[in-house]
Each structure stands twice: as C-alpha cells, then as structure tokens.
Write an enzyme that holds these catalytic residues in place. Structure first.
Site, PDB file in Angstrom:
ATOM      1  N   GLU A 121       0.825  -1.217   0.000  1.00 48.61           N
ATOM      2  CA  GLU A 121       0.000   0.000   0.000  1.00 48.61           C
ATOM      3  C   GLU A 121       0.861   1.269   0.000  1.00 48.61           C
ATOM      4  OE1 GLU A 121      -3.272   2.220   2.901  1.00 48.61           O
ATOM      5  OE2 GLU A 121      -2.553   0.200   3.353  1.00 48.61           O
ATOM      6  N   ASP A 122       1.901   1.284   0.816  1.00 50.80           N
ATOM      7  CA  ASP A 122       2.655   2.525   1.038  1.00 50.80           C
ATOM      8  C   ASP A 122       4.009   2.564   0.349  1.00 50.80           C
ATOM      9  OD1 ASP A 122       0.564   3.287   2.656  1.00 50.80           O
ATOM     10  OD2 ASP A 122       1.520   2.590   4.504  1.00 50.80           O
TER      11      ASP A 122
END
Length: 759
Positions: free
Chosen positions: A111-112
């Site tokens: 996600e990051d």
C-alpha cells in the site's frame, strides 16, 4: 442510537494485557519497540516458541520492511517501522506461525511502498504475499465517497479472509495498535475510527472468539467516542472496587476451600467487568450504575469436561443459584466456538455473582478464539472454533457471489455480526444458532437456500405459525415448502440474517421480465386447472377485464406481476373464469366486495369511513380480504391468509382452531401481515366472569366506554349464585388497545377473570 459524543478531548486508556491469565502462552503484556533496535521485543517473543532459523527468516521480513518504509514516519513523529513491529508483537503474543508474523511485518509495503505482490511472493512465498495483499487497501482505485471506499476495502478484506482467516487476525492487530496510538489524531478522526471499530472490528473479534482483542478494542473505542462517560464510569468502578474488595476475596477463597475439600484441583480467579460492558448493560436495561450489582465475575478452570459439571454441583451447594440464569455452552457451544458453564449465584452479601467453569483448553479458545488454532506447535485440537469460523466465512463468500454493490455487501456483513444469539433445533435435532430477533424465514435460509426460496409456512414446536414469527431459544422448527412458492418482497422487512436478506434480494434482482412472465404463466395455468379452467381457452374479453382490474397495460405485464409475487395467481384465475353475462358478473363482484367490506369494518362505520379508512394487510394487494369471524383477528395479531372461493383471502389468527382443514392445502396459503397504517375499529370477543350483583353490567359497560370502545353484542350466562359469565363483542383499535381494556376490567374488584375468546 446513542447520543452524540461530547466535544471534549479524549482520555488516555492504558493498554490491556492481551489475554492475561491464560497460561504461559498468552500472559505477556503489550510490548513497545525499543528505540535502539525496534525489532528486539519481537525477537524476544519469537525466541520463546520458534526455532532459531525461523526467527532469522522473520528477521529478513523485518529488514525488507525497514528498507521499504525508509524515512517514513507516523503522525506522532516516530519511525513508521515501529507500527508493523508492534502489530507483529501482538500476533506473537498469540504465538502465531511464521508466515503470519512475516505478513504482519510487511502488511503495509504494498500500500505505502513501491513493492509488488509478485516480488513478495518470489521472496517469501505466495502464502505471505496473499495475506499482505488481503490486508492492503485499494490505494490505486478512486471512489466518489469515503463510505464507498470503506465498503470496498472491507469487501476485499472479507474475501481475502475467506481464503485465509489469518488476514483478519493481522487486520485486527493492526487496528488494535492504531487504537492504542490514536491520541495524536484530530477529535473528529478519533470519533470516526472509534465508531468504525465498534461497528465492525470489535464484532469481528467477537464473532471469531478473540475475546482479549475484542475487549481492548471496545474499551479504547468507548474512551475516544465518549470520554466523559468512560472517565465517570471508570472512577465509579474504582470506588466500588475498594468497597467490594473484601467480598471478592471472601468468595474466591470460599470457592477454593470447598473445591479442595472435595478433592478437586482448580484455578479460581475473580475479575472485574470492563467499563464498556457495564455501559452497554446500563444502556440496554435503562439502569443506573448503582443498580448494577454484578460488577465481578469468577472463573474456575479445571482439568476436564466431566470435572466442570461436578464442580458446578459443588458450587451450587455452596451458594444458592438464581433460577433461569444457568447456561450450558459446553453442550451447546456458541457460534464462535466458545465453551463454558455459566451460572449466577446469590453471594454471601446478597449480591448476584457470576461464575464461569471451563477447562484450560476451553479457556485458551475463549481468549484467543479462532487464533487458538494457530497456537504454535501446541498440538491442541480446536476443530470446533475453526470449523465455526470457516462456516461463517463461507457464508460471507456466498453473500459475495449473490451480487450487489460493496455497500450492500458491508450492510449484510454487519447484520451477520450480531453477538446475541438464539439456539433452535431442526426436526432431526440439529442445533442452529441465529441472531436474536430471527424469524422462521431466517431459519429456512439457514437450513438451505432452496428451503428458504420455497417456504410457505412454519411449524414451531408442532404448531403452525406465520413465516414472520420470531424464534426463541429451544424452539423446534420445521419449514413447510411448496414447489410453486418463491421469496416475497415483504420478507426484507422482517429478516435479520445476512444470508436471508441477500438471498431474497438476489432472487428479486435476478428474476428478469421474461423469466417472471414464464413463471407467472405457469403459476396462473396451475391455478386455473385447479378451478377446472384452462389458460389457453381464456376469452379476450375476460382478459381485458382482468387487465383493467389490476391496472396493467398488457398480458405480459400481468404475468410478470404474478411471477414477481405482486399478484396472487389464484385470485387472477377466479377473475378470468367467464361469467354468465355482464349483469351476473357485476352482481357476483358486488356480493364478494360486500362480504369483504362487511367483515373488514364494523357496521357502525358509515360509507365515508369505508372509503377513507380501508383495512390494509400486506401480501393481499389486488385481492378482497375477509377477517374470520371465528378468531376475529385485530392489528397486532400474528395472522395467516387462506384463499377461499367467493371471499378472497380469509385472514385468521395463527392459532385459530378452524384452520386445521387448510393446513394440507399449501397452494391456498398466503403470506400476509398487518400494514403499519392499518387502523379502525375491529370486533373482538372477550369473556368476563364477575360477581352476581346489581349494577355490575353497567359498571363494566361504563369502563369499556371510558376506554374508547363500544359494545356490539352481549351474552349473559349465569354460572352459579355467586358469579356470572358475560361475553362481550367490543370494538378495539388494535392488540394494544384490547390489552389496555382487559387490564382495566381486571382492576375492577367485582371481576374475577377476563379472557379473549377465539372459537
């Protein structure tokens, strides 16, 4: 709905020990990463139950996470790596396997960070990559609203859960650490996240039996959502703790002494109930804190199941049990696998005392729930908790396959997270757990989707009842089906399980116009054949007359309405049969309508009232309706409808003795219910037994009039020299109005008995 939260700063709540007192596996308190080596606390936990080479493989995942997150920081300013390490520590306290710990360390890298699922699979294997992907949010997709994005994220997580339940364990640990460190966020964001936690995450932990995580999530969310209430209750509990310390110690010692005296080895511990559980009890029962006496509960842990029941008898001989407060969750486990004996006793100081009796293995499952299945290399068997969790996830997968958007899916999941349950029996003795408030429709779909789709009525404890009837603990339920039956739109108003709601919606959505017409044609043809007719021989004039009656444009629309359940086929069949002539047809129609109206409304109402206040019963649209004289149903009564030639739908109460002859005629049953807007005055019969004295009848008649009712008919039958039986036919607005009248009559000193008559 609870009142809006107060506009004050959140208070600080200490992190609770994760499953304290559950043996060596789960005794460790939450740990914090050290500043010099964030991975040190995790390594210390892992070394207690993993081999050195496995700890080294976990270190590889940590190093990748550290490099991937780089200079990223959290809102508090600390390095971001502290968060995945803390999540992994929470799971390590539960001694979960190496793949879960690796996935926890890496749960944010997709996600990051610029790391793909494929690269994770190549380095750590597909098992870890799938778990990380399941936890990740949909960062690449843009949604119009926050609610839509949230719903789609939950949908993805639940689908990943259905493939590997460890996904939700990581997500729960992730949410728990976020809740512990939420003090730096804005007040609005704290409230939003806390509400989401109480609505979704805490119920999921409850549903999976992870008691320790569920308790802390509820406590933290409550403290952020209602800080003043949390602080006030916490202080009140502290004050009560000092006052009751002596009582708790006395009960604990008395239990230990009696068990040792009888030769049983057991662990006995008293625990204080949590703030949020006390708050919810105050809310549900409308009680003040001072009225809640059972602030403490005692837990007795013994060697085996047989000893549980023996200890129960010993404890009941020590303190008197309170009737109706015993629950056997060993013989009938909860749907999340929880097993224990619960009993409530009258303690030595006159206060109720709850005692839970279980084995060590049951205690582990009670605290860790489905996570106990992965307790590392313990060799314990937790098949029940695991099978129950997988059955729930399988139901979620069925909800997904039945279509609908993400928000509808999330709504269905929320419906399936109700913690309160009722336990009912199938005709073969199998136990099914359903949410409290479940109906016979919910039961039918819980047995099988096809049973629900073809249900027409139910037998509860060998008595016929409507499908909308609520079920209670211990009911034996048998569903009556018919091949021609199908789900009704009105069921959406009464079902509470996600499976029943989604199945009904799926049927109503997927049945297309063409399918509906085909189904309607078949149903109408069968109905005509039962009356000696034939759809192929229908005259155009008769068809046009029926189209006008039901206000539809063409034959296809009429057949589709029948197929969709909007019009009952037998009613259409009656109207399609040719009459001798127009005059005869009009005369017969007038007679039928006159019969229906004479039964629907009392004679005292004028024609204007008939036009302005029609009786509304859902499920009878387009049909004449007659209220049966034998049982005289009124709004609020559970009712059944039956097709009767010349009368349309005849409505009886579900316990009317005169419907026995109809029970085998399933093709004539109609699923009906009172419309909430049904109003008027309805005749009902009551019997009053009163003293034989002058003026009694006048006194009773006056009271009935004072209660906004009229008397239609009176029969007097002297019983003996002292008492007289009086049968009244009175007019009542609904069941509540009738109950009020009967209560008033019972309050008269000369009245000995009042009862409703159904003959």
């Amino acid at each position: 709905m609870p009142p809006a939260p107060e506009a004050v700063d959140a208070v600080s709540v200490p992190a609770l020990p994760l499953a304290a007192g559950v043996g060596e596996v789960l005794r460790l308190p939450p740990v914090k990463p050290a500043l010099d080596d964030p991975c040190a606390p995790l390594r210390a936990l892992l070394q207690q139950y993993m081999a050195p080479e496995e700890v080294a493989r976990v270190r590889e995942a940590y190093e990748l996470a550290l490099a991937a997150h780089g200079e990223q920081t959290r809102r508090s300013g600390e390095p971001y790596i502290h968060h995945p390490v803390a999540v992994a520590c929470i799971l390590a306290e539960l001694q979960l396997d190496i793949f879960t710990i690796q996935a926890a360390l890496l749960h944010d890298v997709i996600e990051d960070c610029e790391i793909s699922k494929e690269s994770l699979a190549e380095r750590f294997g597909p098992e870890v990559a799938e778990m990380v992907d399941g936890v990740s949010k949909l960062g690449q997709v843009r949604f119009e609203t926050r609610e839509e994005a949230q719903a789609e994220n939950f949908r993805k997580m639940f689908l990943a859960m259905s493939r590997d339940i460890r996904v939700v364990l990581i997500k729960l640990a992730d949410r728990l650490h976020n809740m512990r460190t939420m003090g730096v966020m804005t007040q609005e964001k704290r409230r939003r996240i806390s509400r989401e936690t109480l609505d979704i995450y805490a119920p999921i932990a409850q549903r999976l039996g992870i008691h320790a995580i569920r308790i802390e999530l509820e406590e933290l969310a409550f403290s952020h959502l209602y800080p003043k209430r949390w602080h006030a209750l916490n202080e009140a509990i502290k004050a009560a703790r000092g006052n009751r310390k002596e009582a708790v110690q006395k009960i604990e010692q008395a239990l230990l002494d009696r068990l040792h005296q009888e030769g049983f080895e057991a662990q006995v511990s008293g625990r204080e109930k949590h703030v949020y559980s006390i708050y919810t009890k105050m809310q549900k029962k409308g009680m003040a804190f001072s009225a809640i006496l059972d602030l403490h509960a005692f837990r007795v842990i013994v060697a085996d199941v047989d000893t549980c029941y023996r200890v129960l008898g010993i404890i009941h001989s020590l303190y008197r049990p309170i009737p109706g407060r015993f629950k056997d969750y060993i013989a009938i486990p909860k749907s999340n696998g929880y097993q224990s004996l619960h009993t409530v006793l009258l303690g030595p100081f006159g206060h109720p005392v709850e005692v839970q009796i279980r084995t060590e293995d049951m205690h582990r499952v009670a605290e860790a729930g489905v996570a106990a299945h992965w307790l590392y290399k313990t060799g314990m068997n937790h098949a029940h908790a695991e099978s129950q969790a997988r059955a729930w996830l399988q139901r979620l997968l069925e909800l997904q396959t039945q279509g609908g958007d993400s928000q509808e899916f999330l709504e269905s999941v929320k419906l399936d997270l109700f913690p309160d349950e009722v336990y009912v029996f199938t005709p073969k003795g199998k136990i099914l757990s359903l949410p409290r408030g479940a109906t016979a429709v919910d039961f039918a779909y819980a047995v099988h989707t096809d049973i629900g789709n073809q249900a027409v009525a139910a037998r509860v404890n060998d008595m016929y009842v409507p499908l909308r009837s609520l079920l209670s603990n211990g009911d034996k339920v048998d569903i009556v089906t018919a091949a021609s039956a199908h789900p009704q739109p009105g069921w959406l108003d009464v079902v509470v399980t996600a499976k029943a709601r989604s199945s009904v919606r799926a049927y109503l959505k997927t049945i297309q116009r063409g399918d509906a017409e085909t189904l309607g044609r078949n149903l109408l043809d069968k109905a005509l054949q039962s009356l000696g007719g034939n759809y192929q021989q229908t005259q155009p004039a008769d068809l046009q007359r029926v189209l006008a009656t039901f206000n539809v444009q063409d034959e296809g629309q009429l057949l589709a309405a029948i197929g969709m359940g909007e019009v009952f086929p037998l009613v259409v069949a009656h109207k399609l049969l040719p009459e001798e002539d127009d005059r005869g047809r009009l005369a017969q129609t007038a007679r039928r309508l006159g019969q229906a109206v004479s039964q629907l409304l009392p004679s005292r109402l004028n024609r204007e009232a008939v036009e302005k206040k029609p009786l509304l019963i859902r499920g009878t649209e387009g049909m004449p309706v007659t209220l049966a004289r034998c049982c005289r149903p009124i709004p609020g009564d559970p009712i059944l409808g039956f097709i009767s030639t010349g009368k349309g739908v005849v409505v009886h109460t579900h316990d009317c003795h005169n419907i026995r002859e109809w029970r085998k005629r399933r093709d004539r049953w109609v699923d009906v219910q009172w419309d909430p807007e049904a109003h008027g005055d309805f005749p009902v019969t009551i019997r009053v037994v009163a003293e034989s004295a002058r003026g009694v009848l006048a006194r009773i008649a006056t009271l009935i009039s004072d209660e906004d009712s009229n008397i239609d008919h009176v029969d007097i039958e002297p019983q003996d020299g002292l008492y007289t039986g009086i049968t009244f036919t009175i007019l009542a607005h609904d069941r509540d109005h009738l109950a009020k009248i009967m209560r008033s009559l019972r309050s008269l000193p000369m009245v000995s008995r009042v009862q409703r008559v159904k003959s």
